[in-house]
Motif scaffolding. Sequence first.
Motif, short mmCIF file in Angstrom:
data_model
loop_
_atom_site.label_atom_id
_atom_site.label_comp_id
_atom_site.label_asym_id
_atom_site.label_seq_id
_atom_site.Cartn_x
_atom_site.Cartn_y
_atom_site.Cartn_z
N PHE A 27 0.68 -1.32 0.26
CA PHE A 27 -0.10 -0.13 0.02
C PHE A 27 0.90 1.27 -0.17
O PHE A 27 0.60 2.11 -0.76
CB PHE A 27 -0.89 0.04 1.18
CG PHE A 27 -1.77 1.12 1.43
CD1 PHE A 27 -2.92 1.44 0.60
CD2 PHE A 27 -1.50 2.16 2.41
CE1 PHE A 27 -3.66 2.58 0.60
CE2 PHE A 27 -2.25 3.19 2.64
CZ PHE A 27 -3.11 3.49 1.53
N VAL A 28 1.83 1.20 0.80
CA VAL A 28 2.78 2.62 0.88
C VAL A 28 3.52 2.57 -0.40
O VAL A 28 3.62 3.56 -0.96
CB VAL A 28 3.67 2.12 1.81
CG1 VAL A 28 4.93 3.21 2.20
CG2 VAL A 28 3.28 2.35 3.17
N MET A 31 1.02 3.98 -2.82
CA MET A 31 0.97 5.59 -2.90
C MET A 31 2.17 6.53 -3.06
O MET A 31 1.89 7.52 -3.52
CB MET A 31 0.55 5.84 -1.06
CG MET A 31 -0.78 5.32 -0.64
SD MET A 31 -1.97 6.03 -1.59
CE MET A 31 -2.75 4.77 -2.51
N LEU A 32 3.46 6.18 -2.80
CA LEU A 32 4.56 6.84 -3.27
C LEU A 32 4.61 6.98 -4.62
O LEU A 32 5.03 7.86 -5.08
CB LEU A 32 5.80 6.03 -2.42
CG LEU A 32 5.96 6.09 -1.11
CD1 LEU A 32 7.17 5.44 -0.59
CD2 LEU A 32 6.03 7.68 -0.59
N VAL A 33 4.41 5.85 -5.30
CA VAL A 33 4.32 6.00 -6.72
C VAL A 33 3.36 7.10 -7.33
O VAL A 33 3.55 7.87 -8.28
CB VAL A 33 4.30 4.52 -7.42
CG1 VAL A 33 3.87 4.66 -8.89
CG2 VAL A 33 5.40 3.78 -6.97
N LEU A 34 2.16 7.16 -6.78
CA LEU A 34 1.26 8.04 -7.14
C LEU A 34 1.65 9.32 -6.82
O LEU A 34 1.09 10.19 -7.44
CB LEU A 34 -0.18 7.66 -6.50
CG LEU A 34 -1.08 6.29 -7.19
CD1 LEU A 34 -2.10 6.03 -6.22
CD2 LEU A 34 -1.17 6.67 -8.36
N LEU A 35 2.31 9.51 -5.56
CA LEU A 35 2.69 10.79 -5.10
C LEU A 35 3.51 11.29 -6.32
O LEU A 35 3.51 12.72 -6.73
CB LEU A 35 3.26 10.81 -4.03
CG LEU A 35 3.99 12.06 -3.44
CD1 LEU A 35 2.78 13.22 -3.13
CD2 LEU A 35 4.60 11.71 -1.96
N ILE A 36 4.70 10.77 -6.60
CA ILE A 36 5.56 11.23 -7.61
C ILE A 36 4.86 11.32 -9.02
O ILE A 36 5.39 12.46 -9.58
CB ILE A 36 6.62 9.87 -7.79
CG1 ILE A 36 7.42 9.97 -6.59
CG2 ILE A 36 7.70 10.24 -8.91
CD1 ILE A 36 8.52 8.73 -6.28
N ILE A 37 4.12 10.50 -9.35
CA ILE A 37 3.12 10.98 -10.75
C ILE A 37 2.60 12.29 -10.72
O ILE A 37 2.77 13.03 -11.48
CB ILE A 37 2.29 9.72 -11.04
CG1 ILE A 37 3.07 8.52 -11.33
CG2 ILE A 37 1.30 10.06 -12.16
CD1 ILE A 37 2.31 7.14 -11.62
N PHE A 38 1.94 12.34 -9.77
CA PHE A 38 1.12 13.81 -9.48
C PHE A 38 2.10 14.99 -9.20
O PHE A 38 1.82 15.93 -10.03
CB PHE A 38 0.26 13.63 -8.21
CG PHE A 38 -1.04 12.93 -8.37
CD1 PHE A 38 -1.93 13.14 -9.71
CD2 PHE A 38 -1.42 11.84 -7.74
CE1 PHE A 38 -2.92 12.39 -9.67
CE2 PHE A 38 -2.63 11.11 -7.90
CZ PHE A 38 -3.42 11.12 -9.11
N MET A 39 3.26 14.80 -8.62
CA MET A 39 4.25 15.84 -8.47
C MET A 39 4.76 16.32 -9.83
O MET A 39 5.02 17.36 -10.02
CB MET A 39 5.26 15.44 -7.35
CG MET A 39 4.87 15.52 -5.92
SD MET A 39 6.13 14.85 -4.80
CE MET A 39 7.55 16.11 -5.02
N VAL A 40 5.04 15.17 -10.49
CA VAL A 40 5.52 15.34 -12.01
C VAL A 40 4.61 16.05 -12.83
O VAL A 40 4.90 16.87 -13.44
CB VAL A 40 6.10 14.15 -12.66
CG1 VAL A 40 6.51 14.12 -14.00
CG2 VAL A 40 7.41 13.61 -11.65
N THR A 41 3.39 15.44 -12.96
CA THR A 41 2.36 15.93 -13.77
C THR A 41 1.56 17.23 -13.41
O THR A 41 1.26 17.90 -14.31
CB THR A 41 1.05 14.67 -14.24
OG1 THR A 41 0.74 14.65 -12.83
CG2 THR A 41 2.01 13.62 -14.84
#
Length: 147
Positions: A27-28, A31-41
């Motif tokens: 789960f963590v 969530m970290l992968v999604l956080l990185i994707i949103f920070m980049v896009t």
Amino acid sequence: MGAKLAGSSRGGRRRANVMAEINVTPFVDVMLVLLIIFMVTAPLLTAGVSINLPKTNAKSLSQPDSKPLEVSIDSRGDIYLGDQRQKDIPALVEKLRAIATETQGDRVIYFRADKGVAYGRSMEVMAGVQTSGFTKIALVTENKDSK
């Protein structure tokens, strides 16, 4: 005279120990992968035309609920409606007239121009916007305090 073997219980069945812990590592990771994707896009979702706006002390306008309609002029003098480059002012006027008939011209046009663009070029484009049926034109600048 029976012998009891280790791990056996009554009836000859073994009971497995129940593990009552939840493994949160996957789960963590997700969530970290999604956080990185949103920070980049997220920075890529801002205005598509790179413009060096002039700085002023003007107050910000409240944002409408619908997507704003932006007309931009870049440093070379090219005209954009949103992020689509327009061939010339008559092409821009034609597209804006089509939009104005759908919305009765009530929408606000956000006018952005690079600070290096000649004043005359800005006024030509703004006059084209006005002749297309839009009377609410907001000039966009950057705040002097922002860098």
